[in-house]
Scaffold this motif. Structure first.
Motif, PDB file in Angstrom:
ATOM      1  N   GLU A 316       0.826  -1.203   0.000  1.00  9.13           N
ATOM      2  CA  GLU A 316       0.000   0.000   0.000  1.00  9.13           C
ATOM      3  C   GLU A 316       0.869   1.265   0.000  1.00  9.13           C
ATOM      4  N   LEU A 317       2.043   1.182   0.625  1.00 10.52           N
ATOM      5  CA  LEU A 317       2.975   2.314   0.646  1.00 10.52           C
ATOM      6  C   LEU A 317       4.380   1.816   0.287  1.00 10.52           C
ATOM      7  N   PRO A 318       4.682   1.762  -1.023  1.00  9.25           N
ATOM      8  CA  PRO A 318       6.001   1.226  -1.411  1.00  9.25           C
ATOM      9  C   PRO A 318       7.134   2.140  -0.939  1.00  9.25           C
ATOM     10  N   VAL A 319       8.099   1.546  -0.246  1.00  7.63           N
ATOM     11  CA  VAL A 319       9.275   2.287   0.204  1.00  7.63           C
ATOM     12  C   VAL A 319      10.513   1.664  -0.451  1.00  7.63           C
ATOM     13  N   ASN A 320      11.288   2.513  -1.106  1.00 10.25           N
ATOM     14  CA  ASN A 320      12.503   2.096  -1.816  1.00 10.25           C
ATOM     15  C   ASN A 320      12.254   1.001  -2.864  1.00 10.25           C
ATOM     16  N   PRO A 321      11.325   1.247  -3.786  1.00 11.57           N
ATOM     17  CA  PRO A 321      11.142   0.279  -4.885  1.00 11.57           C
ATOM     18  C   PRO A 321      12.395   0.152  -5.757  1.00 11.57           C
ATOM     19  N   SER A 322      13.281   1.157  -5.702  1.00 10.18           N
ATOM     20  CA  SER A 322      14.540   1.095  -6.471  1.00 10.18           C
ATOM     21  C   SER A 322      15.467   0.013  -5.942  1.00 10.18           C
ATOM     22  N   GLY A 323      15.267  -0.351  -4.686  1.00  9.38           N
ATOM     23  CA  GLY A 323      16.229  -1.226  -4.024  1.00  9.38           C
ATOM     24  C   GLY A 323      16.989  -0.469  -2.946  1.00  9.38           C
ATOM     25  N   GLY A 324      16.786   0.858  -2.938  1.00 10.40           N
ATOM     26  CA  GLY A 324      17.437   1.668  -1.914  1.00 10.40           C
ATOM     27  C   GLY A 324      18.951   1.604  -2.014  1.00 10.40           C
ATOM     28  N   LEU A 325      19.604   2.143  -1.020  1.00  9.88           N
ATOM     29  CA  LEU A 325      21.069   2.100  -1.006  1.00  9.88           C
ATOM     30  C   LEU A 325      21.557   0.691  -0.705  1.00  9.88           C
ATOM     31  N   LEU A 326      20.746  -0.079   0.017  1.00  7.92           N
ATOM     32  CA  LEU A 326      21.111  -1.476   0.285  1.00  7.92           C
ATOM     33  C   LEU A 326      21.173  -2.261  -1.013  1.00  7.92           C
ATOM     34  N   GLY A 327      20.272  -1.953  -1.954  1.00  6.90           N
ATOM     35  CA  GLY A 327      20.221  -2.687  -3.215  1.00  6.90           C
ATOM     36  C   GLY A 327      20.972  -2.017  -4.359  1.00  6.90           C
ATOM     37  N   MET A 328      20.926  -0.681  -4.418  1.00 11.02           N
ATOM     38  CA  MET A 328      21.604   0.031  -5.511  1.00 11.02           C
ATOM     39  C   MET A 328      23.073   0.244  -5.218  1.00 11.02           C
ATOM     40  N   GLY A 329      23.417   0.336  -3.919  1.00 12.02           N
ATOM     41  CA  GLY A 329      24.778   0.673  -3.517  1.00 12.02           C
ATOM     42  C   GLY A 329      24.801   2.086  -2.973  1.00 12.02           C
ATOM     43  N   TYR A 330      25.744   2.307  -2.050  1.00 12.89           N
ATOM     44  CA  TYR A 330      25.878   3.605  -1.397  1.00 12.89           C
ATOM     45  C   TYR A 330      26.674   4.532  -2.307  1.00 12.89           C
ATOM     46  N   GLY A 331      25.992   5.503  -2.874  1.00 16.69           N
ATOM     47  CA  GLY A 331      26.622   6.388  -3.867  1.00 16.69           C
ATOM     48  C   GLY A 331      27.161   7.682  -3.293  1.00 16.69           C
TER      49      GLY A 331
END
Lengths: 384, 173
Positions: A316-331
């Motif tokens: 109902e409330l998607p949070v970090n659908p990108s994968g976030g920093l945990l999934g995308m990597g800490y940029g």
């Protein structure tokens, strides 16, 4: 006053390392993509260029000076924001709001792999007299914060681990993500204890990448694109540099930054009005703590919502659908831009298999990491 | 110092007070190590230096032959189109004599630094390097110079593979 829109985005990475490109070449490739997407010629159509970088992370003094060539900004107005990309967004927003500038380019990148002693540099941000002499890895600060947060909210270690499982899974559907993975709760819970109660797999891993965006005033945006993403509000706030006196339970800076952004964006009930939230998750518990600071749920409720799947991509409330920093990597300073990129793609209905149906309002949030207490929030919409 | 105040309360600090620890201080040396990826353009440039050659990249739109090379033309904002060797000879654009080291100590032998516009590259394109086998008083604007390379086995793919540039002696008629 003119509305402000994001009219073009370009991203290279994120990947664990990008050794084949220099940071200049990395920025050039992302810039070319963003200008192509926006349909602008940087040599003619851009009024101001903003880059977001911290000298110490780059290994250059006065990094601004190394920027113009690869962005098409030679002999043009340019400045650097020494902070997260979202702070650069706030600057771009204000420039356009003045009415003196119509088109602004925003850039942030991470070449974390060029920095051989990243954690030593992060440790160097600790107070030199009071904190640094105690030694240890700077991330023990996160361990202490997580401990107090769990104690005060009754969130559980399983709920924190669930954030990791969710975000790494979301990242599998994101071509810009470096660390997509299908993991089990047990894998996270059984990973090495690093800074009690923070475990190895709950810590985002650095990655290389670059994001460039083109922002424009209403008048220019509507000429350039039929899919503008409007910046409805921005807010930023810093609490205190004193670890001895900061709030260890709540993210006060993020709360105030959110209130500032919501006020401009006329958001009265974030939980109901925000369709997706990209929230800083440098450490897994931070996603929960930040959700509460952003008023996406009540204090102490974020863990339960995560456990129940409310924050999953199809929740109902998607949070970090990108994968976030945990999934995308800490940029590094591009962390906020990773969030912003996902919000833009979602609001343009260009998020592929990650697409959230009928998304109209998105939130991007950044925190500048250990040991800072700086939060930045942007509210975006595909409706003017 | 105000003339009215003749006597200050307290004791003036002396350098010995710091040296002998009577004034608390905290010392720390940052541990910051970097290894920058050279990338496509500078990576190739360094490889060529190792071979004793200087390479430029070219832009077909403005026609410039650019050294040090890059993968984009910053004026046209387009990718470069090719590679081209330039000569290891050139002309002094400007120069200085550095009498000090970075820590402001006086050098025994001053360093002669110059901007050298390389032959075969476009106008105002070249290298910053040192000058050698020349007296500082003999250096002139527009002077022709040539690279003095390290022996092949000592070259590692670095700007210092060129030891310095030295004047080309004009042939006497």
């Amino acid at each position: 006053m003119s509305e402000v829109a994001i009219v073009g985005v370009g991203c290279v990475g994120f990947q664990p390392i990008l050794p084949e490109l220099s940071y200049k070449e990395l920025m050039y490739e992302a810039a070319v993509k963003a200008y192509e997407d926006a349909g602008v010629d940087p040599r003619k159509d851009v009024d101001v260029f903003i880059t977001c970088a911290e000298d110490y992370l780059e290994g250059f003094s006065i990094f601004d000076e190394f920027v113009p060539d690869q962005l098409g900004a030679v002999l043009r107005p340019l400045f650097t924001v020494s902070g997260d990309g979202l702070l650069g967004l706030a600057n771009a927003y204000m420039l356009i709001k003045t009415g003196h500038f119509d088109t602004v380019v925003l850039e942030a990148h991470s070449k974390a792999s060029d920095l051989l002693t990243l954690m030593d540099v992060i440790a160097f941000a600790l107070d030199p007299v009071l904190n640094r002499p105690l030694g240890g890895h700077p991330y023990y600060v996160a361990g202490m914060e997580m401990n107090r947060y769990l104690h005060d909210t009754c969130a559980t270690v399983e709920q924190c681990a669930q954030v990791v499982v969710k975000n790494r899974k979301n990242a599998c559907g994101n071509p810009y993500a470096a660390y997509g993975a299908n993991m089990t709760l047990d894998q996270v819970l059984c990973s090495d204890m690093y800074f009690y109660p923070l475990k190895k797999l709950e810590i985002s891993t650095p990655a290389d990448g670059c994001v460039v965006m083109v922002l424009a005033s209403e008048k220019v945006a509507e000429k350039l694109t039929d899919k503008p993403v409007w910046v409805k509000g921005v807010g930023w706030c810093t609490e205190t540099p004193n670890l001895e006196t900061k709030d260890w339970s709540k993210s006060v800076d993020t709360r105030l930054a959110a209130e500032m952004a919501y006020k401009t964006a006329k958001i009265h009930n974030p939980r109901k009005e925000v369709d997706l939230a990209e929230v800083n998750d440098l450490f897994a518990y931070k996603e929960l703590q930040h959700m509460e600071a952003l008023k996406l749920c009540a204090c102490g409720e974020a863990g339960k919502l995560t456990e129940e799947g409310v924050t999953a991509r199809n929740g109902e409330l998607p949070v970090n659908p990108s994968g976030g920093l945990l999934g995308m990597g800490y940029g590094l300073e591009a962390s906020g831009m990773e969030k912003l990129l996902e919000v833009v793609l979602q609001l343009r209905s260009e998020a592929g298999r990650r697409q959230i149906r009928d998304a109209e309002i998105g939130l991007a949030h950044a925190w500048r990491g250990i040991p800072t207490t700086t939060g930045i929030v942007a509210v975006l919409s595909n409706n003017k | 110092m105000s003339e009215k105040i003749k006597d200050y309360r307290g004791e003036a600090l002396k350098s010995a007070d710091f040296k002998e620890g009577r004034v608390p201080t905290e010392k720390c040396r940052p541990k910051a190590k970097f290894a920058w990826s050279a990338g496509i353009a500078i990576g190739r440039f360094l490889e060529e230096l190792k071979k004793g050659k200087i390479i430029a990249s070219t832009c077909s739109k403005c026609g410039r032959i650019m050294v040090p090379p890059r993968i984009y033309c910053e004026n046209c904002f387009k990718p470069t189109d090719g590679w081209k060797y330039v000569k290891d000879t050139g002309t002094i654009n400007t120069y200085s004599v550095s009498y000090l080291a970075a820590d402001a100590s006086r050098l025994k032998e001053p360093i002669l630094v110059a901007i050298i516009d390389l032959d075969g590259a476009s106008k105002n394109m070249g290298l910053i390097h040192k000058l050698g086998e020349v007296d500082k008083d003999e250096i002139k604007f527009g002077m022709k110079v040539k690279a003095v390379w390290k022996p092949k086995e000592e070259r590692v793919g670095a700007i210092t593979d060129i030891k310095y540039f030295k004047p080309i002696k004009e042939a006497t008629p």
